[in-house]
Write a protein that holds these residues in place. Structure first.
Motif, mmCIF file in Angstrom:
data_model
loop_
_atom_site.group_PDB
_atom_site.id
_atom_site.type_symbol
_atom_site.label_atom_id
_atom_site.label_comp_id
_atom_site.label_asym_id
_atom_site.label_seq_id
_atom_site.Cartn_x
_atom_site.Cartn_y
_atom_site.Cartn_z
ATOM 1 N N MET A 1 -8.171 12.092 -5.735
ATOM 2 C CA MET A 1 -8.089 10.569 -5.899
ATOM 3 C C MET A 1 -6.739 9.924 -5.924
ATOM 4 N N CYS A 2 -6.403 8.911 -5.071
ATOM 5 C CA CYS A 2 -5.097 8.539 -4.603
ATOM 6 C C CYS A 2 -4.987 7.255 -5.314
ATOM 7 N N GLU A 3 -3.897 6.914 -6.312
ATOM 8 C CA GLU A 3 -3.913 5.743 -7.082
ATOM 9 C C GLU A 3 -2.893 4.738 -6.086
ATOM 10 N N VAL A 4 -2.826 5.127 -5.114
ATOM 11 C CA VAL A 4 -1.831 3.910 -3.899
ATOM 12 C C VAL A 4 -2.938 2.910 -3.767
ATOM 13 N N PRO A 5 -2.379 1.527 -3.862
ATOM 14 C CA PRO A 5 -3.516 0.232 -3.609
ATOM 15 C C PRO A 5 -3.646 0.489 -2.222
ATOM 16 N N GLU A 6 -4.849 -0.299 -1.861
ATOM 17 C CA GLU A 6 -5.590 -0.142 -0.515
ATOM 18 C C GLU A 6 -4.765 -1.044 0.431
ATOM 19 N N GLY A 7 -4.069 -2.105 -0.258
ATOM 20 C CA GLY A 7 -3.281 -3.041 0.518
ATOM 21 C C GLY A 7 -4.463 -4.220 1.161
ATOM 22 N N GLY A 8 -4.566 -4.478 2.327
ATOM 23 C CA GLY A 8 -5.645 -5.507 2.768
ATOM 24 C C GLY A 8 -4.686 -6.614 3.037
ATOM 25 N N ALA B 1 0.753 -1.109 -0.006
ATOM 26 C CA ALA B 1 -0.018 0.084 -0.052
ATOM 27 C C ALA B 1 0.870 1.170 0.011
ATOM 28 N N GLY B 2 1.655 1.639 -1.008
ATOM 29 C CA GLY B 2 2.468 2.889 -1.194
ATOM 30 C C GLY B 2 2.624 3.071 -2.669
ATOM 31 N N GLY B 3 2.874 4.622 -2.815
ATOM 32 C CA GLY B 3 3.213 4.871 -4.060
ATOM 33 C C GLY B 3 3.136 6.235 -4.263
ATOM 34 N N TRP B 4 3.900 6.696 -5.337
ATOM 35 C CA TRP B 4 4.088 8.206 -5.591
ATOM 36 C C TRP B 4 2.903 8.915 -5.811
ATOM 37 N N HIS B 5 2.855 10.134 -5.241
ATOM 38 C CA HIS B 5 1.457 11.075 -5.622
ATOM 39 C C HIS B 5 1.994 12.470 -5.573
ATOM 40 N N HIS B 6 2.037 13.083 -6.810
ATOM 41 C CA HIS B 6 2.446 14.417 -6.813
ATOM 42 C C HIS B 6 3.683 14.875 -6.132
ATOM 43 N N HIS B 7 3.684 16.164 -5.548
ATOM 44 C CA HIS B 7 4.613 16.763 -4.885
ATOM 45 C C HIS B 7 4.082 17.576 -3.768
ATOM 46 N N ASP B 8 4.941 17.969 -2.725
ATOM 47 C CA ASP B 8 4.753 18.777 -1.902
ATOM 48 C C ASP B 8 4.838 20.241 -2.139
ATOM 49 N N LYS B 9 4.653 21.114 -0.993
ATOM 50 C CA LYS B 9 4.600 22.732 -1.601
ATOM 51 C C LYS B 9 6.206 23.148 -1.917
ATOM 52 N N ASP B 10 7.269 22.280 -1.503
ATOM 53 C CA ASP B 10 8.394 22.754 -1.988
ATOM 54 C C ASP B 10 8.816 22.044 -2.927
ATOM 55 N N GLY B 11 8.112 21.405 -3.851
ATOM 56 C CA GLY B 11 8.633 20.757 -4.997
ATOM 57 C C GLY B 11 9.107 19.215 -4.837
ATOM 58 N N ARG B 12 9.323 18.974 -3.718
ATOM 59 C CA ARG B 12 9.626 17.396 -3.342
ATOM 60 C C ARG B 12 8.682 16.573 -3.978
ATOM 61 N N PRO B 13 9.066 15.359 -4.534
ATOM 62 C CA PRO B 13 8.236 14.188 -4.871
ATOM 63 C C PRO B 13 7.536 13.801 -3.443
ATOM 64 N N LEU B 14 6.374 13.341 -3.682
ATOM 65 C CA LEU B 14 5.468 13.022 -2.487
ATOM 66 C C LEU B 14 5.287 11.342 -2.463
ATOM 67 N N TYR B 15 5.940 10.489 -1.690
ATOM 68 C CA TYR B 15 5.503 9.191 -1.512
ATOM 69 C C TYR B 15 4.402 8.987 -0.374
ATOM 70 N N VAL B 16 3.416 8.217 -0.581
ATOM 71 C CA VAL B 16 2.487 7.756 0.489
ATOM 72 C C VAL B 16 2.516 6.488 0.514
#
Length: 708
Positions: A485-492, A321-336
């Motif tokens: 909408m976040c495309e990170v798998p929901e896990g389970g 249940a993890g994946g990349w999701h856009h970026h934060d306010k500083d321009g850093r890649p965001l991993y969820v």
């Protein structure tokens, strides 16, 4: 300890002659440098045609030091000798300086150079290098070093500002152009005199302005040599690497230069070198040590190719249940990472530690790639990413001991090989069980990394100082009450039907470990490791590439007309190998005699711990070739039976009579080999993991060729 400084290339977008006119306005004194009190010309030389102008000045400096220290030293001012050698024909200015005051206690040398930009003749480049060696100073050596470094750093920062100040002054006076030097018209009667001048000019370029001519106690530090592509300029550093202090720039340039000189293959990117320096507070020796260990690790496990060659198992794609999701306010890649929704026990039972580790490595490699992309997109240096960890659903199942063990190992590997890549870690919805997990993992996390953690319990992340301070509202994931909408798998839960037996997992882990084309071997005192290569056609090419991971070894190549007996694995309990793939094989029979049963075809090569060696041998005869890695014993001093101090200290660095090598060999047919004969020579690349070994390898790599 000798302190060294090397500047990046600083570029002035003005012609050389105009920069020289601005530079000359700094003398005899400069109000912009308060410590520069005065200067007197002691020697001056001008060639008849005006192309060469050498001027030597004695400069008076008022060092900002405690009054007590000045009283103890018995001086109010410090004097330096500066020699400027201007060559208007070549459009270069070389500046060399050394201290006159306390020259028997403190040795300071500086070399600066103004040259024409290699790609634009209307621009000017500036480089600067210096060294400081404090022999003794009335017991205040450390204080004097700090004062000297502080003053020097301050002056470096002002250097470009001063030139630009005088350029503006020239512009206000209406001077925006200074003509280039042109040779005077030569009459036949003057040709002999001009010819006499041209020769010293050539000598000048070879080092007429050297420190020895000044009577300096030590030669001035040489500027970095190399093509413009090999060097870093200040604008590039600011644009792609960020704002660094002069000393931080110097550390980066010196470590990068060491890599270029000692590593024959691809060197890490500047951003990656800088991460290791930051991880060790810009201590070059410490940064070099951990970086060399990491480069060996990357090579062994082919991490550079993981994104192109490794496909994650379907179980990971479905249940991690993890994946990349856009970026934060500083321009850093965001991993969820939705850790609370992830079945860590099921993933470990279905995949094992190695597959999970490999997946996390691929995530980190992707993070590095995204940082490079965002640096280009946002127009500013971005060298780290932000990780958002949602702990909603975290329970005692996540504290399953093998799962925690796998997590700790992943943290250890990432900390060692991806330093300073985590810009911020946002931990959301931490439940009551979280402190237990934190107590287990926090000791394995570096202090610098821990300071980047922000932990929110319950819905605290929605209040002031919460998520909105770091992530734009538009990209907050839907499962955190956001609009995106976040495309990170929901896990389970991972189905138990996908679980593997302990034996299957062990075999799978071993497979992942040994996927590398490199093999590991242990070498003991009295028990070398040997491999056999059979050559059918003469003039075949045996190639090798090996890293000395531990201890010092001697590398030999032998030839025999008859095959050795089947290899015997070392059966001594003390020599058991714990790492997968590690082994110790001996082929040469004890009764064999060198010169009768087998012969040496290459001179022995001594390889130090941390070195990387590549080379080849063109076979002269068919038969059996034996490549041998043998334990290297420290030689005793020739004049006495007592060992040397250096040998004793070196032996203390190795805990036992055991060495470890990682190697790869290949045989290429002569008709298939297209390299030049010079490329067949063996060479060290010098990745030393100990500071002492680093020094020796960097000094000796050019003489480590194997003779044929």
């Amino acid at each position: 300890m000798v302190q060294k400084y090397q500047s990046p290339v600083r570029v002035y977008k003005h012609p050389f002659e105009l920069i020289m006119a601005a530079y000359e306005r700094r003398f005899p004194t400069c109000p912009l440098i308060p410590m520069f009190v005065d200067s007197d010309t002691v020697n001056e030389f001008k060639s008849e045609d005006g192309a060469i102008h050498v001027i030597e000045r004695r400069c008076k400096l008022d060092i900002d030091a405690p009054r007590l220290l000045k009283k103890i030293a018995g001086v109010d001012y410090v004097y330096f000798v500066q020699k400027n050698s201007l060559n208007s024909r070549e459009r270069t200015l070389h500046i060399e300086a050394h201290n006159e005051t306390f020259s028997n206690r403190v040795i300071i040398n500086e070399h600066c150079c103004y040259t024409v930009h290699p790609e634009n003749e209307d621009w000017t480049c500036f480089e600067q290098s210096a060294s400081l060696d404090i022999k003794s100073f009335f017991g205040f050596e450390s204080t004097v070093e700090k004062i000297a470094m502080k003053q020097y750093t301050s002056n470096i920062k002002k250097g470009k500002e001063i030139i630009e100040y005088y350029l503006r002054q020239l512009e206000e006076e209406g001077i925006t152009f200074v003509p280039r030097w042109t040779p005077p018209s030569i009459t036949p009667s003057k040709q002999a005199a001009v010819a006499a001048i041209v020769i010293p000019d050539a000598a000048l370029k070879e080092g007429l302005s050297g420190g020895e001519a000044l009577g300096s106690p030590g030669g001035a530090p040489e500027p970095v040599v190399g093509t413009p592509d090999d060097k870093l300029d200040a604008d590039y550093i600011k644009r792609y690497l960020g704002d660094l202090t002069p000393l931080q720039e110097s550390c980066l340039i010196r470590l990068r230069q060491w890599l270029q000189e000692t590593h024959k293959g691809k060197i890490p990117k500047d951003e990656h070198i800088l991460r290791f320096l930051r991880a060790r507070d810009f201590n070059i020796d410490k940064a070099r040590e951990i970086m060399c260990q990491s480069l060996t690790w990357r090579k062994q496990h082919q991490v550079d190719y993981i994104l192109d060659t490794w496909n994650p198992p379907q179980v990971l794609q479905d249940y991690y249940a993890g994946g990349w999701h856009h970026h934060d306010k500083d321009g850093r890649p965001l991993y969820v990472l939705r850790l609370g929704q992830m079945d860590t026990k099921g993933l470990v039972r279905a995949l094992g530690e190695e597959a999970l580790l490999r997946y996390v490595l691929s995530i980190n490699e992707e993070g590095l790639r995204r940082c490079e992309e965002n640096t280009k997109v946002f127009g500013r240096p971005i060298s780290s990413w932000t990780c958002l960890v949602d702990l909603e659903g975290l329970n005692m199942r996540h504290l399953w001991r093998p799962g925690v063990k796998a997590l700790l190992r992943i943290i250890e590997v990432v900390e060692a090989n991806y330093p300073e890549t985590l810009g911020r870690l946002l931990i959301l919805r931490a439940p009551r069980v979280f402190p237990v997990l934190w107590t287990l993992v926090s000791p394995f996390i570096d202090d610098n990394t821990r300071r980047k953690f922000l932990i929110y319990a319950g819905n605290d992340y929605q209040g002031p100082g919460g998520l909105l301070d770091y992530i734009d509202k538009e990209i907050i994931p839907d499962f955190l009450s956001g609009e995106c909408m976040c495309e990170v798998p929901e896990g389970g839960l991972v189905p138990k039907s996908l679980y593997r037996t302990a034996e299957e997992l062990e075999n799978e882990d071993l497979k992942l470990w040994t996927e590398s084309i490199y093999q590991s071997a242990s070498v003991f005192k009295g028990a070398p490791h040997e491999i056999l290569i059979q050559i059918v056609d003469a003039s075949s090419v045996i190639t090798w590439d090996f890293d000395v991971c531990k201890g010092d070894i001697v590398f030999n190549i032998y030839h025999s007309k008859r095959s050795p007996q089947p290899p015997k694995k070392d059966s001594l309990g003390a020599h058991s190998i714990t790492s997968p793939g590690g082994n110790n094989v001996q082929l040469i029979d004890k009764v064999w005699q060198l010169g009768r049963d087998y012969s040496m075809v290459e001179s022995p090569l001594i390889c130090k711990e941390g070195e990387s060696v590549q080379g080849s041998h063109v076979t002269r005869w068919p038969g059996f070739y034996i490549l041998q890695w043998k334990f290297h014993s420290m030689p005793a001093c020739a004049a006495t039976n007592l060992p040397r101090v250096d040998d004793v200290l070196a032996s203390l660095q190795v805990s036992s009579h055991k060495c470890k090598v990682m190697y790869y060999t290949e045989v290429i047919g002569s008709e298939d080999f297209r390299g030049s004969m010079t490329s067949l020579e063996s060479s060290h690349s010098g990745f030393s993991q100990l500071s002492a070994a680093t020094t020796s390898s960097s000094q000796s790599h050019s003489s480590s060729m194997i003779s044929r």
